[in-house]
Structures are given as structure tokens and as C-alpha cells.
Write a protein that holds these residues in place. Structure first.
Motif, PDB file in Angstrom:
ATOM      1  N   GLY A 172       0.788  -1.226   0.000  1.00 19.96           N
ATOM      2  CA  GLY A 172       0.000   0.000   0.000  1.00 19.96           C
ATOM      3  C   GLY A 172       0.816   1.269   0.000  1.00 19.96           C
ATOM      4  O   GLY A 172       0.259   2.361  -0.085  1.00 19.96           O
ATOM      5  N   THR A 173       2.152   1.143   0.092  1.00 16.02           N
ATOM      6  CA  THR A 173       2.998   2.328   0.142  1.00 16.02           C
ATOM      7  C   THR A 173       3.879   2.422  -1.097  1.00 16.02           C
ATOM      8  O   THR A 173       4.279   1.414  -1.676  1.00 16.02           O
ATOM      9  CB  THR A 173       3.905   2.319   1.379  1.00 16.02           C
ATOM     10  OG1 THR A 173       4.905   1.297   1.234  1.00 16.02           O
ATOM     11  CG2 THR A 173       3.105   2.062   2.641  1.00 16.02           C
ATOM     12  N   LEU A 174       4.213   3.644  -1.455  1.00 16.72           N
ATOM     13  CA  LEU A 174       5.150   3.871  -2.545  1.00 16.72           C
ATOM     14  C   LEU A 174       6.580   3.610  -2.091  1.00 16.72           C
ATOM     15  O   LEU A 174       7.443   3.225  -2.877  1.00 16.72           O
ATOM     16  CB  LEU A 174       5.001   5.312  -3.040  1.00 16.72           C
ATOM     17  CG  LEU A 174       5.754   5.721  -4.305  1.00 16.72           C
ATOM     18  CD1 LEU A 174       5.419   4.805  -5.467  1.00 16.72           C
ATOM     19  CD2 LEU A 174       5.446   7.163  -4.655  1.00 16.72           C
ATOM     20  N   LEU A 175       6.826   3.791  -0.794  1.00 19.76           N
ATOM     21  CA  LEU A 175       8.162   3.606  -0.236  1.00 19.76           C
ATOM     22  C   LEU A 175       8.700   2.214  -0.514  1.00 19.76           C
ATOM     23  O   LEU A 175       9.876   2.034  -0.830  1.00 19.76           O
ATOM     24  CB  LEU A 175       8.129   3.868   1.273  1.00 19.76           C
ATOM     25  CG  LEU A 175       9.447   3.681   2.027  1.00 19.76           C
ATOM     26  CD1 LEU A 175      10.481   4.682   1.536  1.00 19.76           C
ATOM     27  CD2 LEU A 175       9.233   3.829   3.519  1.00 19.76           C
ATOM     28  N   ASN A 176       7.863   1.199  -0.408  1.00 18.83           N
ATOM     29  CA  ASN A 176       8.312  -0.186  -0.567  1.00 18.83           C
ATOM     30  C   ASN A 176       7.970  -0.782  -1.929  1.00 18.83           C
ATOM     31  O   ASN A 176       8.050  -1.990  -2.117  1.00 18.83           O
ATOM     32  CB  ASN A 176       7.713  -1.061   0.544  1.00 18.83           C
ATOM     33  CG  ASN A 176       8.252  -0.698   1.905  1.00 18.83           C
ATOM     34  OD1 ASN A 176       9.433  -0.419   2.054  1.00 18.83           O
ATOM     35  ND2 ASN A 176       7.386  -0.677   2.906  1.00 18.83           N
ATOM     36  N   ALA A 177       7.589   0.075  -2.870  1.00 20.50           N
ATOM     37  CA  ALA A 177       7.270  -0.407  -4.213  1.00 20.50           C
ATOM     38  C   ALA A 177       8.542  -0.541  -5.048  1.00 20.50           C
ATOM     39  O   ALA A 177       9.550   0.096  -4.772  1.00 20.50           O
ATOM     40  CB  ALA A 177       6.297   0.550  -4.892  1.00 20.50           C
ATOM     41  N   ARG A 178       8.481  -1.391  -6.050  1.00 18.56           N
ATOM     42  CA  ARG A 178       9.603  -1.584  -6.973  1.00 18.56           C
ATOM     43  C   ARG A 178       9.312  -0.843  -8.263  1.00 18.56           C
ATOM     44  O   ARG A 178       8.292  -1.045  -8.909  1.00 18.56           O
ATOM     45  CB  ARG A 178       9.797  -3.074  -7.263  1.00 18.56           C
ATOM     46  CG  ARG A 178      10.974  -3.370  -8.204  1.00 18.56           C
ATOM     47  CD  ARG A 178      11.092  -4.851  -8.522  1.00 18.56           C
ATOM     48  NE  ARG A 178       9.917  -5.342  -9.230  1.00 18.56           N
ATOM     49  CZ  ARG A 178       9.051  -6.215  -8.731  1.00 18.56           C
ATOM     50  NH1 ARG A 178       9.215  -6.701  -7.523  1.00 18.56           N
ATOM     51  NH2 ARG A 178       8.008  -6.608  -9.437  1.00 18.56           N
ATOM     52  N   SER A 179      10.225   0.005  -8.675  1.00 17.09           N
ATOM     53  CA  SER A 179      10.022   0.790  -9.892  1.00 17.09           C
ATOM     54  C   SER A 179       9.925  -0.113 -11.115  1.00 17.09           C
ATOM     55  O   SER A 179      10.586  -1.156 -11.178  1.00 17.09           O
ATOM     56  CB  SER A 179      11.188   1.761 -10.092  1.00 17.09           C
ATOM     57  OG  SER A 179      11.311   2.632  -9.008  1.00 17.09           O
ATOM     58  N   PRO A 180       9.133   0.271 -12.113  1.00 17.32           N
ATOM     59  CA  PRO A 180       9.069  -0.511 -13.353  1.00 17.32           C
ATOM     60  C   PRO A 180      10.431  -0.570 -14.035  1.00 17.32           C
ATOM     61  O   PRO A 180      11.228   0.357 -13.931  1.00 17.32           O
ATOM     62  CB  PRO A 180       8.054   0.268 -14.208  1.00 17.32           C
ATOM     63  CG  PRO A 180       7.249   1.063 -13.235  1.00 17.32           C
ATOM     64  CD  PRO A 180       8.188   1.416 -12.131  1.00 17.32           C
ATOM     65  N   SER A 181      10.670  -1.648 -14.741  1.00 12.39           N
ATOM     66  CA  SER A 181      11.923  -1.809 -15.477  1.00 12.39           C
ATOM     67  C   SER A 181      11.883  -1.091 -16.817  1.00 12.39           C
ATOM     68  O   SER A 181      12.910  -1.030 -17.510  1.00 12.39           O
ATOM     69  CB  SER A 181      12.208  -3.299 -15.715  1.00 12.39           C
ATOM     70  OG  SER A 181      12.319  -3.983 -14.501  1.00 12.39           O
ATOM     71  N   GLN A 234       1.529   2.131 -11.673  1.00 13.00           N
ATOM     72  CA  GLN A 234       0.627   1.570 -10.669  1.00 13.00           C
ATOM     73  C   GLN A 234       1.508   0.840  -9.651  1.00 13.00           C
ATOM     74  O   GLN A 234       2.091  -0.195  -9.951  1.00 13.00           O
ATOM     75  CB  GLN A 234      -0.369   0.599 -11.315  1.00 13.00           C
ATOM     76  CG  GLN A 234      -1.428   0.074 -10.355  1.00 13.00           C
ATOM     77  CD  GLN A 234      -2.332  -0.937 -11.034  1.00 13.00           C
ATOM     78  OE1 GLN A 234      -2.005  -2.119 -11.109  1.00 13.00           O
ATOM     79  NE2 GLN A 234      -3.461  -0.472 -11.562  1.00 13.00           N
ATOM     80  N   TYR A 235       1.633   1.402  -8.450  1.00  8.73           N
ATOM     81  CA  TYR A 235       2.621   0.897  -7.503  1.00  8.73           C
ATOM     82  C   TYR A 235       2.061  -0.024  -6.420  1.00  8.73           C
ATOM     83  O   TYR A 235       2.820  -0.650  -5.680  1.00  8.73           O
ATOM     84  CB  TYR A 235       3.386   2.051  -6.862  1.00  8.73           C
ATOM     85  CG  TYR A 235       2.561   2.987  -6.006  1.00  8.73           C
ATOM     86  CD1 TYR A 235       2.347   2.722  -4.649  1.00  8.73           C
ATOM     87  CD2 TYR A 235       2.017   4.152  -6.537  1.00  8.73           C
ATOM     88  CE1 TYR A 235       1.611   3.581  -3.862  1.00  8.73           C
ATOM     89  CE2 TYR A 235       1.280   5.018  -5.753  1.00  8.73           C
ATOM     90  CZ  TYR A 235       1.086   4.739  -4.413  1.00  8.73           C
ATOM     91  OH  TYR A 235       0.356   5.591  -3.629  1.00  8.73           O
ATOM     92  N   THR A 236       0.746  -0.134  -6.312  1.00  2.31           N
ATOM     93  CA  THR A 236       0.168  -1.052  -5.321  1.00  2.31           C
ATOM     94  C   THR A 236      -1.268  -1.407  -5.687  1.00  2.31           C
ATOM     95  O   THR A 236      -1.971  -0.625  -6.336  1.00  2.31           O
ATOM     96  CB  THR A 236       0.198  -0.449  -3.904  1.00  2.31           C
ATOM     97  OG1 THR A 236      -0.255  -1.426  -2.949  1.00  2.31           O
ATOM     98  CG2 THR A 236      -0.689   0.788  -3.804  1.00  2.31           C
ATOM     99  N   SER A 237      -1.686  -2.584  -5.252  1.00  2.00           N
ATOM    100  CA  SER A 237      -3.088  -2.991  -5.387  1.00  2.00           C
ATOM    101  C   SER A 237      -3.775  -2.992  -4.021  1.00  2.00           C
ATOM    102  O   SER A 237      -4.929  -3.387  -3.902  1.00  2.00           O
ATOM    103  CB  SER A 237      -3.176  -4.393  -6.004  1.00  2.00           C
ATOM    104  OG  SER A 237      -2.591  -5.361  -5.141  1.00  2.00           O
ATOM    105  N   LYS A 238      -3.021  -2.553  -3.007  1.00  6.08           N
ATOM    106  CA  LYS A 238      -3.537  -2.599  -1.633  1.00  6.08           C
ATOM    107  C   LYS A 238      -3.485  -1.226  -0.967  1.00  6.08           C
ATOM    108  O   LYS A 238      -3.237  -1.099   0.229  1.00  6.08           O
ATOM    109  CB  LYS A 238      -2.745  -3.620  -0.821  1.00  6.08           C
ATOM    110  CG  LYS A 238      -2.874  -5.047  -1.350  1.00  6.08           C
ATOM    111  CD  LYS A 238      -2.030  -6.026  -0.553  1.00  6.08           C
ATOM    112  CE  LYS A 238      -2.174  -7.433  -1.133  1.00  6.08           C
ATOM    113  NZ  LYS A 238      -1.309  -8.412  -0.430  1.00  6.08           N
ATOM    114  N   GLY A 239      -3.742  -0.196  -1.774  1.00  8.05           N
ATOM    115  CA  GLY A 239      -3.740   1.153  -1.235  1.00  8.05           C
ATOM    116  C   GLY A 239      -5.057   1.497  -0.560  1.00  8.05           C
ATOM    117  O   GLY A 239      -6.053   0.774  -0.668  1.00  8.05           O
ATOM    118  N   THR A 240      -5.030   2.607   0.131  1.00  6.90           N
ATOM    119  CA  THR A 240      -6.261   3.127   0.744  1.00  6.90           C
ATOM    120  C   THR A 240      -6.375   4.609   0.391  1.00  6.90           C
ATOM    121  O   THR A 240      -5.372   5.308   0.239  1.00  6.90           O
ATOM    122  CB  THR A 240      -6.247   2.972   2.279  1.00  6.90           C
ATOM    123  OG1 THR A 240      -5.099   3.638   2.813  1.00  6.90           O
ATOM    124  CG2 THR A 240      -6.211   1.504   2.669  1.00  6.90           C
TER     125      THR A 240
END
Length: 443
Positions: A394-403, A410-416
Motif C-alpha cells: 500500500g505504500t510507494l516507499l516499498n514499491a519496486r520501480s518498473p523496469s 501503478q505501484y500497489t493494489s492494496k492502497g487506501t
């Protein structure tokens, strides 16, 4: 460098003897070994020796003729002076370069593994900033992002003193007002000042910081009231300035109840599924009417299953006919099923444009990017939207950037997000293509 002193010499006596022999030399200068070589028990290559690595820092106790007595971690040895580079003072006065300063590469050139043009090398672009670690004219040992190499002094230009902000010049309060959220991209060190010779501490990959300013290859960062400097290529903005006005969310019939007044306050853009192949999402009409009623900008997409060109045209037609009356800002093909191909993806875009769609994008699944050969059809679309989650917490901090390069991520499917119950997909404008204002129809 490890040397057994039992088999070498009594250090204190030898130091006194050598210093007495060398009244004219400077003592306790810091030097750096400029290539893989050996250190010796005596000032002779026939004496016992040990290997040392290029880049090893030592204290130069004394020099005589072609030899230097050096010390590291309390251990002393001898080394030919040609393998030492000075880390103090200025060895290239005509260029005003000195160890510890940040320099700019003045032209397209090369950096070398050893201080010789016959050594292995890589290309370096004009304008690249590096930290000078040591100088032995005509060579400078430089560092960038923790990697060291040798460059010709003549290819480096010191920064103008007037262009380099001092501590007194910095207004931290003003800088904090425009700070951007960022994170450290790998284990690294942060420094008290913009120099790798300054005091430093280690920081871990993923640490969240505030990015205040960037100049000459250095970034000024802040965390919990503590300010430090880090190489600019080791910190990445995680909250784009394009998105400060709110979140970007995509929704379909599977999402929870929506409070549109709250959503208007928390979202800057919504992307709505209008069709699944040629089937209309049963919540689409409600979504589109309410988004327009609350003046929330939105785009629309079709989750595609087109395995033929004809099917792609039918899906594009259904999407356009379903959404046109609500004046969406753009249309998107959602490409994430195995039956799609470069041919059908291009046909979908062409069909939409033939129908009158002005802004067309493609959401392409990260794991199908190569399978679809998407790079060969990317030119058919105005923008590209790619999912890449990482931890998907749900956070951008722990997302992996696209290659792959994209405009939307789209960085998460579990955001609020305030206004929608349950978990949602969240997105961010990457800043490498279209702006948020473009997606909102303002550009």
C-alpha cells in the motif's frame, strides 16, 4: 593490509632512524595507492612483500628517493612512490583542483581502472560531477556513487566558489517548505558536507528522507531534523511534485462504496473500467455520472481479450461508444492477458483514433512487456501505464520501480484512499512523460 611485525622490524626504532635520515620530507600526509601492487619489509623489491589493493588509503610517514614509508592501522611498510597519490593539498595548481573537492567533467571523455590510458575504461559524459579523492598530475582519482576510477586532470573543472552554497547560505526552513519525499536507493553513506572526505554515517536502502536541494552531483536531505548530503544518484523522489494535489486511483465494479465528496478531496485523477472486452462494467454509468457531478477528472479503460485485429476493433468501438457521452479525458487499452499481441495492441489504438479519441494510452502488464513486444507498438499510444508492486503493502516507499519507461506507474493494489472503502489500486505520475495536468485535460 596485514603485516606480521615479528618478521619485519621494531617499528618505533625504525621510524626514528628513517625520520632522522629524511629531514626535508613532509610527515603524516595521507596518500592513496593508485593500483594493485605490493608493500615491502624494506625499501627494496627483493625484500618480503604483501599484496595491496588499489584505492587503499595510507599515512605517508616519510619518503626518500623512489620509496615511501607508509602506515595503515598501526602497521608500517615500504612502497615505491610511483604507486602513491596525494590526498592533501593541490597537486595541479594550474587547474585549482584539490583532493576532497567536487569537480565537473569538462568534455565527453573516459574514466580508467588504472592511471594509464591503456587501462580498461568507460565513457563519461560532459557535465558529470565527481569527487576528487587524490591527485598525481596528470591523473586524478575520482569517486561517484561509491565507485572509484582515474581521470585526466585536464578533463576536470573545479566548481566555482560562488556556485557552491555554504552552510551559512542555506535557509533550511525555506528549503523544507518545498521538500520532496524521497528514499535511499541502496546501502550508502551520508556526509556532513558535500564531500566524501567529510564525516559520514551509513544508511540503509529504502530509508525515507526529505529531499531539499540538488547541486553538483550532491543532494541535501533531511530526516528527523538531521541534515546530510548524499550522492544525487543514490536518492529518488517517491512523491512526484506532479501528484501533490492528490492520489491517482483506478476503479472497477469490484471496488467498494464511494463517498464522492471525500474522494474529490483526496484524489486528483480517477481511471474507471468502462468495459471488459465488449461487456460494460455494471457500475460504470454510476461512476461516470458521479465523477462528472463532483467535477473529478477521469479516464476510462477496457480490459482487453482481443486475440484478433477484428476483436480489437470491436473492443475499441465498445469502449468509445460506452464512454464518449461522459467526456472522459482519455481512453486506455488494458493489456494483461496472454492472448494479446503487438498486432492487436496496435489495432486497438488505431481503431480508437479512427473513432475520434484524442488521447489514447496503454496499460501493459510488466511481465508481458517483452512478450507483447510492446516497444514496437509504443508509438501508437500517447502514454504508457505499467504496474510494478514490490512488497505491495500500500505504500510507494516499498514499491519496486518498473523496469521500463512509462508515464503512469501503478505501484500497489492494496492502497487506501479517503472516499473509497477497502483496498484500491494506486498510481503515480513518473515525471518522465506526461504530467498530471495533461491527464486531467488541462494541458
Amino acid at each position: 593490509m596485514v603485516i606480521n611485525m615479528k618478521h619485519i622490524w621494531v617499528r618505533s626504532i625504525l621510524c626514528l632512524m628513517l625520520v632522522a635520515m629524511l629531514p626535508s620530507v613532509a610527515l603524516a600526509q595521507t596518500g592513496i595507492i593508485n593500483e594493485d601492487t605490493k608493500v615491502y619489509q624494506k625499501a627494496s623489491t627483493s625484500s618480503k612483500s604483501l599484496k595491496v589493493k588499489a584505492g587503499t588509503e595510507v599515512e605517508v610517514i616519510a619518503t626518500k628517493d623512489d620509496w615511501a614509508m607508509v602506515e595503515r592501522a598501526g602497521i608500517q611498510a615500504f612502497i615505491p612512490t610511483r604507486y602513491l597519490m596525494d590526498m592533501t593539498g593541490t597537486d595541479a595548481p594550474e587547474t585549482n583542483l584539490a583532493a576532497g573537492v567536487t569537480a565537473t567533467v569538462s568534455k565527453d571523455t573516459r574514466a580508467y581502472k588504472k592511471p594509464k590510458t591503456s587501462a580498461k575504461s568507460i565513457a563519461v559524459k560532459s557535465g558529470t560531477t565527481v569527487t576528487v579523492k587524490a591527485i598525481q598530475d596528470p591523473w586524478a582519482l575520482v569517486e561517484r556513487g561509491g565507485v572509484q576510477a582515474y581521470m585526466l586532470v585536464s578533463d576536470l573543472v573545479p566548481p566555482s566558489q560562488s556556485d557552491t552554497p555554504t552552510e551559512e547560505m542555506l535557509d533550511y526552513a525555506s528549503l523544507m517548505q518545498n521538500a520532496q519525499s524521497a528514499r535511499i536507493t541502496q546501502d550508502a553513506r551520508v556526509y556532513q558536507s558535500a564531500s566524501t572526505s567529510a564525516k559520514s554515517v551509513k544508511v540503509r536502502e529504502g530509508l525515507k528522507v526529505n529531499l531539499l536541494a540538488t547541486q553538483d552531483g550532491w543532494s541535501l536531505i533531511e530526516r528527523n531534523g538531521i541534515y546530510a548530503y548524499i550522492a544525487s544518484d543514490l536518492v529518488r523522489v517517491i512523491q512526484s511534485a506532479y501528484n501533490k494535489s492528490g492520489a491517482i486511483v483506478d476503479i472497477s465494479q469490484w471496488d467498494g462504496a464511494i463517498d464522492y465528496a471525500k474522494l474529490k478531496a483526496s484524489a486528483s485523477l480517477v481511471i474507471v473500467r468502462a468495459t471488459h472486452s465488449t461487456i460494460v462494467d455494471y457500475k460504470f454509468d454510476t461512476y461516470a455520472r458521479q465523477l462528472n457531478a463532483y467535477d473529478i477528472p477521469f479516464g476510462v479503460y477496457c480490459y482487453s481479450h482481443a486475440d484478433t485485429v477484428d476483436e480489437a476493433k470491436k473492443e475499441a468501438l465498445k469502449l468509445y461508444e460506452t464512454a464518449k457521452g461522459y467526456s472522459p479525458k482519455f481512453y486506455v487499452m488494458d493489456a494483461e492477458t496472454p492472448e494479446l499481441s503487438a498486432t492487436t495492441i496496435r489495432a486497438f489504438a488505431q481503431a480508437l483514433r479512427a473513432l475520434g479519441a484524442k488521447r489514447v494510452g496503454c496499460y501493459v502488464a510488466h511481465h508481458y512487456y517483452q512478450t507483447y513486444r510492446y516497444s514496437t507498438v509504443k508509438d501508437a499510444y500517447d502514454f504508457t501505464w505499467i504496474p510494478s508492486y514490490g512488497k505491495d503493502d500500500g505504500t510507494l516507499l516499498n514499491a519496486r520501480s518498473p523496469s521500463y519507461e512509462c508515464d503512469l506507474w501503478q505501484y500497489t493494489s492494496k492502497g487506501t484512499i479517503s472516499g473509497i472503502s477497502g483496498k484500491v489500486d494506486l498510481n503515480v505520475v513518473t515525471g518522465k512523460g506526461k504530467s498530471l495536468a495533461w491527464f486531467q485535460g488541462e494541458e
